[in-house]
Design a protein around this motif. Structure first.
Motif, short mmCIF file in Angstrom:
data_model
loop_
_atom_site.label_atom_id
_atom_site.label_comp_id
_atom_site.label_asym_id
_atom_site.label_seq_id
_atom_site.Cartn_x
_atom_site.Cartn_y
_atom_site.Cartn_z
N TRP A 74 50.99 59.15 60.74
CA TRP A 74 51.77 58.82 61.93
C TRP A 74 51.57 57.36 62.32
N VAL A 99 53.51 55.13 59.75
CA VAL A 99 54.97 55.21 59.80
C VAL A 99 55.51 54.93 61.20
N GLY A 100 54.90 55.52 62.20
CA GLY A 100 55.40 55.39 63.57
C GLY A 100 55.20 54.00 64.14
N PRO A 101 54.09 53.78 64.82
CA PRO A 101 53.90 52.50 65.51
C PRO A 101 53.86 51.29 64.58
N PHE A 150 57.64 51.14 62.42
CA PHE A 150 58.71 50.98 63.42
C PHE A 150 58.48 49.73 64.25
#
Length: 186
Positions: free
Chosen positions: A114, A117-119, A122
């Motif tokens: 997470w 990929v996330g913070p 993105f």
């Protein structure tokens, strides 16, 4: 609309002027005011404060360097940065942590995925999109808000007390950011 007109509209052809200099001084003063108690207080931690300053300057320099890259979509640029940074850090991780000798819980593995990929991914795409549209100066001054966000996160999550100097620092930082966006006539 011509490329030159777009550059002027979005502030991409940026030059140093008195407002940007004053904005920088106000912003860095605000960061110093936020950090001052931790630098001179009973629990003085000079190294931590200096590292926060270093991070602020690193983000500013990063924004300027990114602006000099060839023009690609933010997704392509972010992918390139993520690939190169992975190539740089994975050997150190393999050497330092010896991951084949570790056991990782499902929760830890999902958290790591997470965060990557996330913070991270993105956030990197957003970074390049903001630089492409608002320019590196705007982004570099926005990074002065990081210590303020950290401070108020401490207030909300850790019950730290809001002090007048922190509010004054936040106002200085916001004023500094606003000044950097002001155009010089002529």
């Amino acid at each position: 609309m011509s490329k030159e007109r777009l550059a002027i509209q979005y502030g991409l052809e940026e030059s140093l002027n008195r407002f940007k200099i004053l904005g920088f001084v106000l912003g860095i003063t605000g960061v110093a005011i936020v950090l001052w108690p931790s630098l001179v207080g009973a629990h003085s931690n000079l190294l931590s404060g200096l590292l926060i300053f270093l991070a602020t300057f690193s983000y500013a320099i990063n924004a300027i360097l990114v602006r000099r890259l060839p023009s690609y979509t933010p997704v392509v640029t972010a992918a390139g940065v993520m690939i190169i940074s992975s190539i740089a850090i994975v050997p150190l991780w393999l050497w330092q942590d010896l991951p084949w000798q570790q056991s990782y819980s499902l929760e830890a593995t999902l958290s790591m995925l997470w965060l990557g990929v996330g913070p991270t991914a993105f956030g990197t795409i957003l970074l390049f999109a903001v630089i492409a549209t608002a320019g590196p100066t705007f982004l570099s001054y926005i990074n002065y808000v990081i210590p303020i966000v950290a401070y108020f996160t401490g207030v909300l999550l850790l019950g730290e007390v809001i002090e007048w100097h922190s509010l004054a620092a936040m106002l200085l930082i916001i004023l500094g950011i606003a000044l950097t966006r002001k155009r010089v006539a002529g």
